[in-house]
Design an enzyme around this catalytic site. Structure first.
Site, PDB file in Angstrom:
ATOM      1  N   ASP A 122       3.159   4.673   5.039  1.00 34.00           N
ATOM      2  CA  ASP A 122       2.921   4.181   6.394  1.00 34.00           C
ATOM      3  C   ASP A 122       2.862   2.652   6.401  1.00 34.00           C
ATOM      4  O   ASP A 122       2.995   2.028   7.459  1.00 34.00           O
ATOM      5  CB  ASP A 122       1.663   4.792   7.007  1.00 34.00           C
ATOM      6  CG  ASP A 122       0.430   4.676   6.121  1.00 34.00           C
ATOM      7  OD1 ASP A 122       0.562   4.272   4.945  1.00 34.00           O
ATOM      8  OD2 ASP A 122      -0.675   5.002   6.604  1.00 34.00           O
ATOM      9  N   HIS A 123       2.671   2.035   5.231  1.00 38.11           N
ATOM     10  CA  HIS A 123       2.818   0.594   5.047  1.00 38.11           C
ATOM     11  C   HIS A 123       4.197   0.306   4.465  1.00 38.11           C
ATOM     12  O   HIS A 123       4.811   1.177   3.832  1.00 38.11           O
ATOM     13  CB  HIS A 123       1.778   0.050   4.071  1.00 38.11           C
ATOM     14  CG  HIS A 123       0.368   0.159   4.544  1.00 38.11           C
ATOM     15  ND1 HIS A 123      -0.375  -0.928   4.973  1.00 38.11           N
ATOM     16  CD2 HIS A 123      -0.465   1.233   4.644  1.00 38.11           C
ATOM     17  CE1 HIS A 123      -1.584  -0.530   5.310  1.00 38.11           C
ATOM     18  NE2 HIS A 123      -1.673   0.767   5.120  1.00 38.11           N
ATOM     19  N   GLU A 154      -3.889   1.876  -3.096  1.00 36.44           N
ATOM     20  CA  GLU A 154      -3.928   3.326  -2.860  1.00 36.44           C
ATOM     21  C   GLU A 154      -2.985   4.077  -3.803  1.00 36.44           C
ATOM     22  O   GLU A 154      -2.131   4.838  -3.370  1.00 36.44           O
ATOM     23  CB  GLU A 154      -3.628   3.660  -1.391  1.00 36.44           C
ATOM     24  CG  GLU A 154      -4.808   3.375  -0.467  1.00 36.44           C
ATOM     25  CD  GLU A 154      -4.800   4.227   0.782  1.00 36.44           C
ATOM     26  OE1 GLU A 154      -5.437   5.299   0.762  1.00 36.44           O
ATOM     27  OE2 GLU A 154      -4.165   3.814   1.767  1.00 36.44           O
ATOM     28  N   ASN A 212      -6.761  -4.275   5.924  1.00 31.51           N
ATOM     29  CA  ASN A 212      -7.213  -3.438   7.035  1.00 31.51           C
ATOM     30  C   ASN A 212      -7.765  -4.257   8.192  1.00 31.51           C
ATOM     31  O   ASN A 212      -8.698  -3.819   8.889  1.00 31.51           O
ATOM     32  CB  ASN A 212      -8.249  -2.414   6.549  1.00 31.51           C
ATOM     33  CG  ASN A 212      -7.591  -1.119   6.080  1.00 31.51           C
ATOM     34  OD1 ASN A 212      -6.754  -0.552   6.774  1.00 31.51           O
ATOM     35  ND2 ASN A 212      -7.944  -0.673   4.892  1.00 31.51           N
ATOM     36  N   TYR A 219      -7.911  -3.738  -2.001  1.00 31.90           N
ATOM     37  CA  TYR A 219      -7.833  -2.715  -0.965  1.00 31.90           C
ATOM     38  C   TYR A 219      -9.179  -2.704  -0.250  1.00 31.90           C
ATOM     39  O   TYR A 219     -10.164  -2.166  -0.730  1.00 31.90           O
ATOM     40  CB  TYR A 219      -7.516  -1.347  -1.570  1.00 31.90           C
ATOM     41  CG  TYR A 219      -7.494  -0.230  -0.544  1.00 31.90           C
ATOM     42  CD1 TYR A 219      -6.817  -0.383   0.658  1.00 31.90           C
ATOM     43  CD2 TYR A 219      -8.150   0.971  -0.777  1.00 31.90           C
ATOM     44  CE1 TYR A 219      -6.799   0.635   1.603  1.00 31.90           C
ATOM     45  CE2 TYR A 219      -8.141   1.996   0.153  1.00 31.90           C
ATOM     46  CZ  TYR A 219      -7.463   1.813   1.347  1.00 31.90           C
ATOM     47  OH  TYR A 219      -7.456   2.818   2.285  1.00 31.90           O
ATOM     48  N   ASN A 236       0.877  -1.160   0.000  1.00 36.51           N
ATOM     49  CA  ASN A 236       0.000   0.000   0.000  1.00 36.51           C
ATOM     50  C   ASN A 236       0.918   1.215   0.000  1.00 36.51           C
ATOM     51  O   ASN A 236       1.593   1.487   0.996  1.00 36.51           O
ATOM     52  CB  ASN A 236      -0.913  -0.001   1.232  1.00 36.51           C
ATOM     53  CG  ASN A 236      -1.822   1.216   1.272  1.00 36.51           C
ATOM     54  OD1 ASN A 236      -1.444   2.318   0.889  1.00 36.51           O
ATOM     55  ND2 ASN A 236      -3.041   1.031   1.749  1.00 36.51           N
ATOM     56  N   ASP A 279      -3.947  -4.800   1.094  1.00 27.83           N
ATOM     57  CA  ASP A 279      -4.184  -4.211   2.409  1.00 27.83           C
ATOM     58  C   ASP A 279      -5.602  -4.580   2.814  1.00 27.83           C
ATOM     59  O   ASP A 279      -6.574  -4.033   2.293  1.00 27.83           O
ATOM     60  CB  ASP A 279      -4.004  -2.697   2.319  1.00 27.83           C
ATOM     61  CG  ASP A 279      -4.342  -1.992   3.622  1.00 27.83           C
ATOM     62  OD1 ASP A 279      -4.587  -2.677   4.635  1.00 27.83           O
ATOM     63  OD2 ASP A 279      -4.362  -0.739   3.610  1.00 27.83           O
TER      64      ASP A 279
END
Length: 309
Positions: free
Chosen positions: A298-299, A36, A199, A138, A8, A197
């Protein structure tokens, strides 16, 4: 050997400023699933996807979502929920939008997925040189159910559980679709690998601070139960956990705030879920926390080498 990665990137332009192009060239992966992208075609940076062929579903929401699968060779087939995809070689660049039709064997969407079809959340590619279908997902981030929402503890305004309900609806519909498309790959003689991802952190090993996160979105009991229901020794195998059954992590997401990254207080949100035969060929996994000292997002990319012959 096949080197396959998922990442991501939290915006293709931001990722390139942090060195994504260099990582892409140096990692030398055969297949990369990206989530993303967060840019329409005319906003993609030059050389956005390096030397790879690319299939994209960027969705219709400017600055949000967007998924891609990069391959060394042109894909044998591409499938998206929207019915069209951007497909091109290394020369794919900003310019007039050109869309290629998806493969005719598209699995019909499960009831409940239609509302997400234009959001750029899912893409499938059949590799041309290997009997393997790559799926990139995603999954919506979601939120808390209404009874757990406390305004003083939330960074976002309480929404009465709307984001939670949306995510749960997506997961219920996607579960049905995943079964259908996995079976379709098997019927065509292909292995199946879902990456992306999700989540969701599945177990206590997947969140560094699991005790204080038990009532937070991404680690709710019902989310974890759903992910567990997608896995079995006969359907899909969590490849990273298969390779490291007793290890905490390896985490793939860390907040930008505080010392989460320095202290490795992360979450494992990015997955390789493979059909059992493919999972058995996995040799090693690496999480590329940084590239030359810089976080790409951030990933962090999750890279698996498969001894696929």
């Amino acid at each position: 050997m096949l080197r396959i990665a998922t990442a991501n990137i939290n915006g293709i332009r931001a990722a390139h400023r942090r060195g994504f192009g260099g990582w892409l060239a140096e990692r030398d992966a055969d297949v990369i699933a990206l989530q993303e992208i967060r840019a329409q075609q005319d906003k993609l940076p030059d050389g956005a996807f390096g030397d790879h062929h690319v299939a994209l579903d960027l969705g219709t929401l400017p600055g949000r979502n967007g998924v891609a699968v990069l391959t060394r060779h042109p894909p044998a087939a591409v499938r998206t929920w929207s019915g069209t995809a951007l497909v091109g070689g290394p020369a794919l660049a900003p310019g007039p939008t050109t869309r290629g039709a998806v493969a005719p064997d598209q699995v019909p969407l499960s009831r409940g997925l239609g509302r997400f079809a234009a959001e750029g959340r899912y893409l499938e590619v059949d590799l041309v040189d290997v009997p393997l279908t790559i799926a990139c997902l995603y999954l919506p981030k979601g939120g808390l159910p209404a009874h757990l929402q406390r305004a003083e503890r939330m960074r976002e305004a309480p929404d009465g559980g709307a984001r939670y309900a949306r995510k749960m609806g997506f997961m219920a519909a996607f579960s049905r679709y995943l079964t259908r498309t996995r079976r379709a790959a098997a019927a065509a003689g292909r292995e199946f690998l879902l990456m992306g991802d999700l989540n969701i952190a599945h177990t206590r090993q997947d969140v560094a601070a699991w005790r204080r996160n038990q009532n937070n979105d991404g680690f709710l009991p019902e989310e974890r139960e759903w992910l567990g229901q997608q896995l079995s020794p006969r359907t899909l195998v969590d490849v990273v956990r298969h390779l490291h059954p007793d290890r905490d992590g390896p985490y793939s997401w860390w907040s930008w705030l505080g010392q989460s990254f320095a202290n490795d207080a992360g979450w494992r949100l990015d997955y390789h879920l493979a059909t059992p035969r493919l999972a058995r060929t996995a040799l090693r996994v690496a999480v590329d926390r940084e590239h030359h000292g810089t976080r790409l997002s951030d990933h962090s990319p999750v890279v698996v080498d498969y001894d696929w012959r």
